[in-house]
Design a protein around this motif. Sequence first.
Motif, PDB file in Angstrom:
ATOM      1  N   TYR A 190       0.824  -1.208   0.000  1.00 51.66           N
ATOM      2  CA  TYR A 190       0.000   0.000   0.000  1.00 51.66           C
ATOM      3  C   TYR A 190       0.860   1.259   0.000  1.00 51.66           C
ATOM      4  O   TYR A 190       1.953   1.284   0.566  1.00 51.66           O
ATOM      5  N   ASP A 191       0.327   2.304  -0.630  1.00 49.84           N
ATOM      6  CA  ASP A 191       0.910   3.636  -0.516  1.00 49.84           C
ATOM      7  C   ASP A 191       0.283   4.293   0.703  1.00 49.84           C
ATOM      8  O   ASP A 191      -0.953   4.292   0.848  1.00 49.84           O
ATOM      9  N   LYS A 238      -1.314  -0.464  -3.841  1.00 50.96           N
ATOM     10  CA  LYS A 238      -0.400  -0.243  -4.947  1.00 50.96           C
ATOM     11  C   LYS A 238      -0.819  -1.105  -6.130  1.00 50.96           C
ATOM     12  O   LYS A 238      -1.382  -2.191  -5.946  1.00 50.96           O
ATOM     13  N   THR A 264       3.812  -2.768  -9.032  1.00 53.56           N
ATOM     14  CA  THR A 264       4.724  -2.059  -8.124  1.00 53.56           C
ATOM     15  C   THR A 264       4.690  -2.632  -6.720  1.00 53.56           C
ATOM     16  O   THR A 264       5.478  -2.235  -5.873  1.00 53.56           O
ATOM     17  N   ALA A 265       3.763  -3.543  -6.451  1.00 54.82           N
ATOM     18  CA  ALA A 265       3.653  -4.111  -5.108  1.00 54.82           C
ATOM     19  C   ALA A 265       4.498  -5.358  -4.935  1.00 54.82           C
ATOM     20  O   ALA A 265       4.511  -5.967  -3.879  1.00 54.82           O
TER      21      ALA A 265
END
Length: 251
Positions: free
Chosen positions: A228-229, A243, A247-248
């Motif tokens: 997570y962002d 995310k 990208t995760a």
Amino acid sequence: MPESNDLLAVLIDADNVSPARIDAVLTEVARFGTASVKRVYGDWTKPHLRGWKDAASAHVIQPIQQFDNTTGKNATDSALIIDAMDLLYTGRFQGFCIVSSDSDFTRLAARIREQGITVYGFGERKTPESFRNACDRFTYLEVIDAPKESDAAEPATQPVAKADQQRLRTDGRLVIALRVAVSTAADESGRANLSPVGSLLRKQQPDFDSRNWGYAKLSDLIRATGLYDVKVQTNGTVVVAAKPKATAKAP
């Protein structure tokens, strides 16, 4: 959310809790409200409970004597339950703190919640799931304090080490709980405020606490998963968003 002026009744099962733990427990209780009533139950004629004398005096906890009149029957539990119901019917308290690792208090916790009163449980990791889930919030004693080495009644425990990303991602229960909480609290953009995410997590799992994985803050735990962002907005609100899968991926 708990209010600092909530009146709380703190009921302690001395047979299940070391006096070395009580300072940390009461510090934690203070986060939820004011401990208006503090009682500890036990048969004070038993040698293993002698350590409670100084602890009860230091923290102004009322010791309640309960003799074991019959072998094999826990009279202490019965006394605590009876007092809890008497206090419940006064209508004075917004919350009850039950400090024990004993499943015998499962029905008590459920009954208090039926009355619309919040129940905070405190116990060791060995506490049966039934009692943990009967509480609105359950805190493990191991994550709020490590007993002093000088206390012979309770072996010293080490602080919970921070779980790394790999361990967090392989914790299926954690990953699923985060996914459900974030998606439920998210708006149309996919972003969710951290506060409702935390509330949803505790509703799913009363024993959910970021400190169980070694993180003082929920935001730090979520960020550590790498899934997570986590961003702080200009108004101070913490926002969480999943995310993209690309990208995760773990580094």
